[in-house]
Design a protein around this motif. Structure first.
Motif, PDB file in Angstrom:
ATOM      1  N   LEU A 158       0.852  -1.182   0.000  1.00  0.00           N
ATOM      2  CA  LEU A 158       0.000   0.000   0.000  1.00  0.00           C
ATOM      3  C   LEU A 158       0.890   1.235   0.000  1.00  0.00           C
TER       4      LEU A 158
ATOM      5  N   CYS B  73      -4.466   6.040  -1.772  1.00  0.00           N
ATOM      6  CA  CYS B  73      -3.675   4.869  -1.404  1.00  0.00           C
ATOM      7  C   CYS B  73      -3.709   3.884  -2.562  1.00  0.00           C
TER       8      CYS B  73
ATOM      9  N   VAL C 178      -3.122   0.364  -4.115  1.00  0.00           N
ATOM     10  CA  VAL C 178      -3.166  -0.997  -3.591  1.00  0.00           C
ATOM     11  C   VAL C 178      -2.650  -1.960  -4.650  1.00  0.00           C
TER      12      VAL C 178
ATOM     13  N   MET D  26     -11.421  -2.037   2.893  1.00  0.00           N
ATOM     14  CA  MET D  26     -10.360  -1.040   2.680  1.00  0.00           C
ATOM     15  C   MET D  26     -10.721   0.139   3.555  1.00  0.00           C
TER      16      MET D  26
ATOM     17  N   THR E 263      -7.064   2.275  -6.393  1.00  0.00           N
ATOM     18  CA  THR E 263      -6.781   3.141  -5.257  1.00  0.00           C
ATOM     19  C   THR E 263      -8.009   3.261  -4.352  1.00  0.00           C
TER      20      THR E 263
ATOM     21  N   VAL F  99      -5.926  -2.479   4.327  1.00  0.00           N
ATOM     22  CA  VAL F  99      -6.794  -3.417   3.624  1.00  0.00           C
ATOM     23  C   VAL F  99      -6.810  -4.730   4.380  1.00  0.00           C
TER      24      VAL F  99
END
Length: 121
Positions: free
Chosen positions: A3, A21, A23, A33, A79, A99
């Motif tokens: 992340l 963020c 991922v 998330m 994201t 997450v």
């Protein structure tokens, strides 16, 4: 899962910031998330979360940010984003994305590196 959070910074009270963020995992393997924040010397607290659903996501906000923050996911960019408005000095903290992944029967939780948000009065 990696992340990478971005978007923090210094803003005046009443201003806005957008955190993002990235991922590395497919969203299809994720349960939830979210964004958390932590002030030095205190426990990390949930700010907002998305529980991914096959038809519709479930979104949850901390009472302190309801009506001011909006969490969303961008499937094309992979994201999870946090739009923050009407910021107050009490929102100053390090913000972490998070997450929760369920993969091959194993559940794992991952954290981003944190991004500092500072709101001046």
């Amino acid at each position: 899962v990696q992340l990478q959070a971005s978007g923090g910074g210094l803003v005046q009270a009443g201003g806005s910031l957008r955190l993002s963020c990235a991922v590395s995992a497919s969203f299809s393997s994720l349960n939830t998330m979210g964004w958390y924040r932590q002030v030095s010397g205190t426990e990390r607290e949930l700010v907002a979360s998305i529980t991914l659903g096959s038809r519709k996501d479930t979104i949850n906000y901390a009472d302190s940010v309801k009506g001011r923050f909006t969490i969303s996911r961008d499937n094309a960019k992979n994201t999870v984003n946090l739009q923050m408005s009407s910021l107050t000095p009490e929102d100053t903290a390090v913000y972490y994305c998070n997450v929760d992944q369920l993969y091959l029967g194993s559940r794992s939780i991952y954290w981003g590196q944190g991004t500092q948000v500072t709101v001046s009065s």
